[in-house]
Scaffold this motif. Sequence first.
Motif, PDB file in Angstrom:
ATOM      1  N   LEU A 174      45.383  38.080  42.066  1.00 20.06           N
ATOM      2  CA  LEU A 174      45.231  38.048  43.522  1.00 20.06           C
ATOM      3  C   LEU A 174      43.824  37.666  43.977  1.00 20.06           C
ATOM      4  CD1 LEU A 174      47.339  41.183  44.552  1.00 20.06           C
ATOM      5  CD2 LEU A 174      47.976  38.775  44.699  1.00 20.06           C
ATOM      6  N   TYR A 175      42.953  37.284  43.061  1.00 20.48           N
ATOM      7  CA  TYR A 175      41.598  36.857  43.416  1.00 20.48           C
ATOM      8  C   TYR A 175      41.684  35.586  44.242  1.00 20.48           C
ATOM      9  CZ  TYR A 175      36.610  35.791  42.627  1.00 20.48           C
ATOM     10  OH  TYR A 175      35.270  35.532  42.771  1.00 20.48           O
ATOM     11  N   SER A 176      41.044  35.562  45.410  1.00 18.23           N
ATOM     12  CA  SER A 176      41.197  34.452  46.338  1.00 18.23           C
ATOM     13  C   SER A 176      39.942  34.309  47.193  1.00 18.23           C
ATOM     14  CB  SER A 176      42.416  34.690  47.247  1.00 18.23           C
ATOM     15  OG  SER A 176      42.183  35.827  48.067  1.00 18.23           O
ATOM     16  N   ARG A 177      39.993  33.355  48.109  1.00 19.48           N
ATOM     17  CA  ARG A 177      38.887  33.169  49.054  1.00 19.48           C
ATOM     18  C   ARG A 177      38.639  34.434  49.854  1.00 19.48           C
ATOM     19  NH1 ARG A 177      38.767  30.923  54.379  1.00 19.48           N
ATOM     20  NH2 ARG A 177      40.979  30.440  54.205  1.00 19.48           N
ATOM     21  N   LEU A 178      39.713  35.141  50.209  1.00 23.70           N
ATOM     22  CA  LEU A 178      39.572  36.409  50.933  1.00 23.70           C
ATOM     23  C   LEU A 178      38.753  37.404  50.115  1.00 23.70           C
ATOM     24  CD1 LEU A 178      40.413  38.325  53.285  1.00 23.70           C
ATOM     25  CD2 LEU A 178      42.398  38.931  51.888  1.00 23.70           C
ATOM     26  N   SER A 179      39.010  37.485  48.818  1.00 23.02           N
ATOM     27  CA  SER A 179      38.286  38.409  47.940  1.00 23.02           C
ATOM     28  C   SER A 179      36.789  38.116  47.953  1.00 23.02           C
ATOM     29  CB  SER A 179      38.807  38.311  46.499  1.00 23.02           C
ATOM     30  OG  SER A 179      40.212  38.311  46.448  1.00 23.02           O
ATOM     31  N   VAL A 180      36.438  36.839  47.762  1.00 23.42           N
ATOM     32  CA  VAL A 180      35.023  36.465  47.675  1.00 23.42           C
ATOM     33  C   VAL A 180      34.327  36.690  49.011  1.00 23.42           C
ATOM     34  CG1 VAL A 180      33.418  34.640  47.025  1.00 23.42           C
ATOM     35  CG2 VAL A 180      35.665  34.740  45.956  1.00 23.42           C
TER      36      VAL A 180
END
Length: 392
Positions: A174-180
């Motif tokens: 689920l690592y994504s732009r939202l995470s970063v």
Amino acid sequence: MPKAPAHKRASSAASPYSKPASKAGGSNAIFKMNTDLGQHVLKNPGVAQAIVDKADLKQSDIVLEVGPGSGNLTVRILERAKKCIAVELDPRMAAEVTKRVQGTPAGKRLDVLLGDVIKTDLPYFDVCISNTPYQISSPLTFKLLATTPAPRVCILMFQREFALRLFAKPGDKLYSRLSVNAQMWAKIDHIMKVGKNNFKPPPAVESSVIRMVPKNPRPNISYDEWDGLLRICFVRKNKMLRSNFLGTTSVLSLLEINYRTYCAQNDIPLEDGPAEANGTNGPDVLMEVENHNGDTWTGLDDHAEDEDLDDGGMDLDDEDDLPAFFKEESKLKLPKGANRKKKGKVHELVREKVRLVLEDKTQLADKRARMCDEGDFLKLLYLFNQEGIHFT
């Protein structure tokens, strides 16, 4: 006229005009919950108390509560804090939470703001506690991160999949732009899981509570530049960065426009005109076809990566409703077939600068976005900017 027998008088009293309320009727005597607005009241007192406890409230704190519902969290907040500001969209709920503390000392310390929290100018607050309507998870998160001065801590209940995205690490599914993005501006921890049966009515998904502590001071970078870089890196998060930057002509065209603007603003002369015959126009088109299976892709599409979850219609990476501080200033939409046009010298110069950063200066060209950490993206942003390559 003689009186009717007692049993008949009793029967008459029980006329259709005096229909007795059943137990089921009493439970809905106030109003029906509007699940389209994310109205799922937290009914478990133990979970409500645990959420307030995790906020570590002080007697001097002003607390912002988003979506107070019937006030199960509100009354516990008022026991600990100086004041509670509750923002509620539904007038019925606003009246209900007001009535719950009316006539008590706590009633004087409750302010209810009626309206959409995303569109409301919020007063000062120290802590945010929210049983968040899932439809506003992303815009609320970034509105809180954009608040000045930043809150000390936010204790937020989200759909579990959204919460997992917020604190996902490089390599996680689920690592994504939202995470970063979220982790650049705050430290985020998971607190507890909350099952759907703790709500009334039960939602279709499980929930999680997270603790979000905004970084203070904020990182000294432009959010627009940072998010512009991430949009390109995560447009296909499972592809190598070389492909995302150099394998898509529309991305290079966007960077070319930005580079021309940068040069004009800094009085940097540009040698324009058609590229040399032995340039990279041919391979550029072939790479695009190879990497995108023949599809012609124009513009930066937020939904290019199939990352959307079953969240009641909410796009987890949708940031269209974010405040101006967290809003993208420009998005390129190239006309159909533009990627087939012959490229000029400036285009090839920009392409070479991008290649130089990815291959020579960082050696990240063969790395996938889902495996890159915050340090990798910061290094890319710094070196691209050094080369005059900007993302807004």
